[in-house]
Design a protein around this motif. Structure first.
Motif, mmCIF file in Angstrom:
data_model
loop_
_atom_site.group_PDB
_atom_site.id
_atom_site.type_symbol
_atom_site.label_atom_id
_atom_site.label_comp_id
_atom_site.label_asym_id
_atom_site.label_seq_id
_atom_site.Cartn_x
_atom_site.Cartn_y
_atom_site.Cartn_z
ATOM 1 N N SER A 20 -12.594 -32.864 -21.597
ATOM 2 C CA SER A 20 -12.017 -33.325 -20.341
ATOM 3 C C SER A 20 -12.117 -32.255 -19.265
ATOM 4 O O SER A 20 -11.919 -31.064 -19.521
ATOM 5 C CB SER A 20 -10.551 -33.701 -20.559
ATOM 6 O OG SER A 20 -9.977 -34.172 -19.369
ATOM 7 N N PHE A 21 -12.435 -32.689 -18.058
ATOM 8 C CA PHE A 21 -12.540 -31.765 -16.934
ATOM 9 C C PHE A 21 -11.148 -31.256 -16.575
ATOM 10 O O PHE A 21 -10.192 -32.031 -16.508
ATOM 11 C CB PHE A 21 -13.164 -32.481 -15.740
ATOM 12 C CG PHE A 21 -13.593 -31.576 -14.619
ATOM 13 C CD1 PHE A 21 -14.811 -30.930 -14.669
ATOM 14 C CD2 PHE A 21 -12.771 -31.361 -13.523
ATOM 15 C CE1 PHE A 21 -15.222 -30.085 -13.647
ATOM 16 C CE2 PHE A 21 -13.163 -30.524 -12.493
ATOM 17 C CZ PHE A 21 -14.396 -29.884 -12.561
ATOM 18 N N PRO A 22 -10.996 -29.952 -16.321
ATOM 19 C CA PRO A 22 -9.648 -29.415 -16.054
ATOM 20 C C PRO A 22 -9.062 -29.901 -14.731
ATOM 21 O O PRO A 22 -9.726 -29.862 -13.697
ATOM 22 C CB PRO A 22 -9.874 -27.901 -16.034
ATOM 23 C CG PRO A 22 -11.322 -27.723 -15.766
ATOM 24 C CD PRO A 22 -12.021 -28.899 -16.382
ATOM 25 N N LYS A 23 -7.830 -30.342 -14.791
ATOM 26 C CA LYS A 23 -7.124 -30.837 -13.608
ATOM 27 C C LYS A 23 -6.991 -29.759 -12.537
ATOM 28 O O LYS A 23 -6.953 -30.060 -11.335
ATOM 29 C CB LYS A 23 -5.739 -31.334 -14.039
ATOM 30 C CG LYS A 23 -4.978 -32.142 -13.012
ATOM 31 C CD LYS A 23 -3.699 -32.690 -13.635
ATOM 32 C CE LYS A 23 -2.918 -33.533 -12.655
ATOM 33 N NZ LYS A 23 -1.679 -34.087 -13.272
ATOM 34 N N SER A 24 -6.948 -28.512 -12.949
ATOM 35 C CA SER A 24 -6.783 -27.409 -12.002
ATOM 36 C C SER A 24 -7.972 -27.260 -11.069
ATOM 37 O O SER A 24 -7.863 -26.602 -10.026
ATOM 38 C CB SER A 24 -6.567 -26.095 -12.760
ATOM 39 O OG SER A 24 -7.699 -25.795 -13.575
ATOM 40 N N SER A 68 -2.013 -37.773 -8.510
ATOM 41 C CA SER A 68 -1.551 -37.547 -9.882
ATOM 42 C C SER A 68 -2.678 -37.066 -10.796
ATOM 43 O O SER A 68 -2.418 -36.497 -11.860
ATOM 44 C CB SER A 68 -0.940 -38.831 -10.457
ATOM 45 O OG SER A 68 -1.945 -39.794 -10.758
ATOM 46 N N LEU A 69 -3.917 -37.270 -10.371
ATOM 47 C CA LEU A 69 -5.072 -36.843 -11.161
ATOM 48 C C LEU A 69 -5.545 -35.442 -10.796
ATOM 49 O O LEU A 69 -6.456 -34.911 -11.427
ATOM 50 C CB LEU A 69 -6.229 -37.830 -10.966
ATOM 51 C CG LEU A 69 -5.953 -39.291 -11.329
ATOM 52 C CD1 LEU A 69 -7.150 -40.153 -10.946
ATOM 53 C CD2 LEU A 69 -5.629 -39.435 -12.805
ATOM 54 N N ALA A 70 -4.933 -34.867 -9.764
ATOM 55 C CA ALA A 70 -5.399 -33.589 -9.219
ATOM 56 C C ALA A 70 -4.369 -32.490 -9.440
ATOM 57 O O ALA A 70 -3.169 -32.741 -9.557
ATOM 58 C CB ALA A 70 -5.688 -33.744 -7.734
ATOM 59 N N GLY A 71 -4.862 -31.254 -9.439
ATOM 60 C CA GLY A 71 -3.970 -30.108 -9.569
ATOM 61 C C GLY A 71 -3.591 -29.491 -8.246
ATOM 62 O O GLY A 71 -2.759 -28.575 -8.203
ATOM 63 N N GLY A 80 -10.793 -22.541 -6.813
ATOM 64 C CA GLY A 80 -11.717 -22.936 -7.871
ATOM 65 C C GLY A 80 -11.939 -24.431 -7.953
ATOM 66 O O GLY A 80 -12.356 -24.956 -9.000
ATOM 67 N N ILE A 81 -11.680 -25.137 -6.872
ATOM 68 C CA ILE A 81 -11.834 -26.588 -6.862
ATOM 69 C C ILE A 81 -13.317 -26.964 -6.914
ATOM 70 O O ILE A 81 -14.143 -26.398 -6.193
ATOM 71 C CB ILE A 81 -11.186 -27.194 -5.598
ATOM 72 C CG1 ILE A 81 -9.675 -26.908 -5.569
ATOM 73 C CG2 ILE A 81 -11.470 -28.696 -5.517
ATOM 74 C CD1 ILE A 81 -8.896 -27.489 -6.718
ATOM 75 N N GLU A 82 -13.644 -27.934 -7.761
ATOM 76 C CA GLU A 82 -15.009 -28.433 -7.874
ATOM 77 C C GLU A 82 -15.123 -29.910 -7.521
ATOM 78 O O GLU A 82 -16.164 -30.356 -7.036
ATOM 79 C CB GLU A 82 -15.538 -28.196 -9.291
ATOM 80 C CG GLU A 82 -15.642 -26.712 -9.660
ATOM 81 C CD GLU A 82 -16.187 -26.496 -11.056
ATOM 82 O OE1 GLU A 82 -16.780 -27.449 -11.616
ATOM 83 O OE2 GLU A 82 -16.007 -25.388 -11.595
ATOM 84 N N LYS A 83 -14.046 -30.664 -7.777
ATOM 85 C CA LYS A 83 -14.040 -32.094 -7.469
ATOM 86 C C LYS A 83 -12.932 -32.399 -6.458
ATOM 87 O O LYS A 83 -11.844 -31.817 -6.530
ATOM 88 C CB LYS A 83 -13.789 -32.933 -8.724
ATOM 89 C CG LYS A 83 -14.877 -32.867 -9.768
ATOM 90 C CD LYS A 83 -14.538 -33.788 -10.932
ATOM 91 C CE LYS A 83 -15.613 -33.772 -11.997
ATOM 92 N NZ LYS A 83 -15.280 -34.717 -13.109
ATOM 93 N N VAL A 84 -13.222 -33.332 -5.541
ATOM 94 C CA VAL A 84 -12.221 -33.732 -4.554
ATOM 95 C C VAL A 84 -12.129 -35.252 -4.530
ATOM 96 O O VAL A 84 -13.149 -35.949 -4.421
ATOM 97 C CB VAL A 84 -12.563 -33.206 -3.145
ATOM 98 C CG1 VAL A 84 -11.430 -33.540 -2.180
ATOM 99 C CG2 VAL A 84 -12.803 -31.696 -3.170
#
Length: 215
Positions: free
Chosen positions: A2-6, A44-47, A142-146
């Protein structure tokens, strides 16, 4: 794995009362006041949760007195069209939609369009060069997905999504958390965002899958 929420951020684009029927004299987008539960699900899916807010002067050079006068070319370099006054700090239209977090509870807030000759749609740049700081903040975390939602799909959401992709982020547009000014411009915006590489998620399962799947 799973991709990390952080490494995931959610981005509430201009989810302000001035873009909803709550402020009919501004720029009311049909259904704009209905997106809060979907924005909160997205978060809720994001850190990390960020937002943008239009913050316009009532004396902005692109302001006109009626809706009938909107959409005319201004001749300004960084404010293409005329609009009625909207999202002026200190007015109800400036406020985030009821049910969203307080401004102080977000990780970062972009205030855009403060200068009288600027009217940016995207939340990552004040003009063509000067960043709002959002790119730098996301990268520093360190965000990769938005995950993106907000108002309006065919203007500020589209521009923000294209800017995020241009900055190297993987982006999903959560369609239930968006509303558009018109169907025609929405269809064009969806094509542009998809062509640029955005994932268009039209339900919770699709968004959750984007969030958890690995590189």
């Amino acid at each position: 794995m799973s991709f990390p929420k952080s490494k995931i951020a959610s981005f509430d684009v201009d989810a302000q009362c001035g873009f909803t029927p709550l402020c009919p004299d501004e720029l009311p987008v049909i259904g704009g006041d209905e997106i809060v539960p979907d924005l909160n699900f997205m978060a809720s899916l994001a850190g990390f949760r960020v937002a943008s807010k239009d913050a316009h002067s009532p004396n902005a050079k692109w302001v006109v007195g009626s809706h009938a006068e909107m959409g005319v070319a201004t001749g300004l370099v960084h404010a293409d069209l005329t609009w009625v006054s909207h999202c002026v700090p200190g007015t109800p239209g400036f406020e985030l939609l009821p049910g969203l977090p307080k401004v102080s509870e977000y990780g970062f807030i972009v205030y855009k369009g403060l200068e009288v000759d600027l009217h940016p749609y995207g939340a990552l740049f004040h003009d063509d060069i000067m960043t709002t700081g959002a790119i730098e903040v996301l990268r520093s975390r360190g965000i990769e997905k938005v995950l993106v939602g907000g108002l309006a799909l065919d203007y500020c959401v589209k521009s923000t999504v294209l800017q995020l992709i241009g900055a190297g982020f993987k982006v999903a547009v959560y369609l239930p958390a968006c509303r558009a000014i018109s169907q025609e411009t929405a269809d064009t915006a969806l094509q542009e965002m998809k062509h640029a590489g955005a994932v268009l998620a039209d339900n919770e399962a699709a968004l959750a899958l984007f969030a958890v799947e690995g590189n």
